[in-house]
Design a protein around this motif. Sequence first.
Motif, PDB file in Angstrom:
ATOM      1  N   THR A  82       4.212  15.501 -23.872  1.00 52.32           N
ATOM      2  CA  THR A  82       3.969  15.172 -25.276  1.00 52.32           C
ATOM      3  C   THR A  82       5.035  15.740 -26.201  1.00 52.32           C
ATOM      4  OG1 THR A  82       2.641  17.154 -25.754  1.00 52.32           O
ATOM      5  CG2 THR A  82       1.483  15.228 -24.850  1.00 52.32           C
ATOM      6  N   HIS A 276      -3.133  12.047 -33.597  1.00 53.22           N
ATOM      7  CA  HIS A 276      -3.213  11.112 -32.472  1.00 53.22           C
ATOM      8  C   HIS A 276      -1.880  10.383 -32.363  1.00 53.22           C
ATOM      9  CE1 HIS A 276      -3.789   8.093 -35.614  1.00 53.22           C
ATOM     10  NE2 HIS A 276      -4.773   8.838 -36.075  1.00 53.22           N
ATOM     11  N   SER A 277      -1.730   9.568 -31.349  1.00 51.67           N
ATOM     12  CA  SER A 277      -0.419   8.986 -31.054  1.00 51.67           C
ATOM     13  C   SER A 277      -0.001   7.881 -32.002  1.00 51.67           C
ATOM     14  CB  SER A 277      -0.400   8.452 -29.616  1.00 51.67           C
ATOM     15  OG  SER A 277      -1.365   7.422 -29.453  1.00 51.67           O
ATOM     16  N   ILE A 304      -4.159  15.271 -26.811  1.00 48.77           N
ATOM     17  CA  ILE A 304      -2.725  15.471 -27.007  1.00 48.77           C
ATOM     18  C   ILE A 304      -2.450  16.883 -27.522  1.00 48.77           C
ATOM     19  CG2 ILE A 304      -2.504  14.778 -29.446  1.00 48.77           C
ATOM     20  CD1 ILE A 304      -0.235  12.903 -28.493  1.00 48.77           C
ATOM     21  N   GLN A 408      -4.533   8.473 -25.863  1.00 50.52           N
ATOM     22  CA  GLN A 408      -3.619   9.373 -26.549  1.00 50.52           C
ATOM     23  C   GLN A 408      -3.072   8.753 -27.824  1.00 50.52           C
ATOM     24  OE1 GLN A 408      -3.348  12.503 -25.724  1.00 50.52           O
ATOM     25  NE2 GLN A 408      -4.728  12.148 -24.033  1.00 50.52           N
TER      26      GLN A 408
END
Length: 408
Positions: A82, A276-277, A304, A408
């Motif tokens: 990450t 968040h992604s 994450i 993710q």
Amino acid sequence: MKFTEFGFDDRLMEGIEASNYQQATPVQEQVIPHILEGKDVLAFAQTGTGKTAAFLLPLINRLLTINETQPEGIKAIVIVPTRELAVQIAQHLDGLSYFTDVSSVAVYGGGDGNNFIQEKKALTAGADIVICTPGKMMAHIKMGYVKLDRLQCLVLDEADRMLDMGFYGDIMFIINHLPKKRQNLLFSATMPPEIKKLANTILHNPVEVSIAMSKPPEKIVQQAYMVYDEQKIPLIQHLLAAKQYKAVLIFCSSKLNVKQLTRDLRRKGIKAGEIHSDLEQEEREAVLMKYKSGRVPVLVATDILSRGIDIDHIDLIINFDVPRAGEDYVHRIGRTARAEAEGSAFTLVNQKDQRKFLAIEKLIGREVEKMPLPEQLGKQPAYNPVRSKRPGGPPKKKFYKKRGERHQ
């Protein structure tokens, strides 16, 4: 074992002393000598055991010698799952290497055009150590300006999580562009068959080191609430109102849940941020800065952040969803009760997740206290994980779930 006993370069020792490192952790004591000898290493150790310094310290020490004869070129790549972990390791590296001439760059997705230009410049010039996420590094390599012919060492950190996130192909693409002769270090929290397969593919006669999975610290107050899905948000609101917390971190199993829960908390007047992604890197960093400073006391996030955040003052962890595995539970609640502080961890368990929670209890070797719900929230399901196959109880609206939602 003290850090003075490893025989590190004096310049590196200055960084170690400035970082207030004195006594090596078990993983550092077992791994560092083998890395200094140039051996491949397969290490099973969790976040929080000191594994980052376990590979950074001998890596910096080795590069100080290499740079005397080969001053230019990328010498080492550290691949992580990450952006948050890449940034954290880069900051750690900056501190330890402060008194040396070892250069580094963090390469990860989510940045703007300026980030890309800076990354390209550092990669073209040949930063000594590159800390990167797989997809972004692969993209740079495909553009043809990344020179890897002088690489001496490859580090895969949290390899199990990278495989879970589907990065196997990206990792192998990068590896196929590296010199065959190099040192390889693979760190993983768990030992699934996929990790053994990856290790057999890239490691050469590795030394295997295994540090037993650490249990959650006893000082963490662990409690669980049996709930129906529609009771989760009212319960969180009750918990946050019942006591004043400095910093609260709420984990959800999907980014859809993160978004919805954050919106609901804000509607109730609770200052909440989300990670968040779908957020750009700058947005994530801005949210984290507000959280660290206390301007936003509640942070809602996917896993994450379960391994990529280092904040000492978090005093409450809430698992909105039961983690998929015991190791994830340990990582999540391990974000509290750090630096000698105390902390609490509450898990909301619906009927379909009861068996999963029982498996977590078996893994951590203790039964988590089951708490009654406040009367105003109504009746709660009984904890009966052996029989809990399908959600029962009152009819429930569809809650924060969407087929195909990425976690993710």
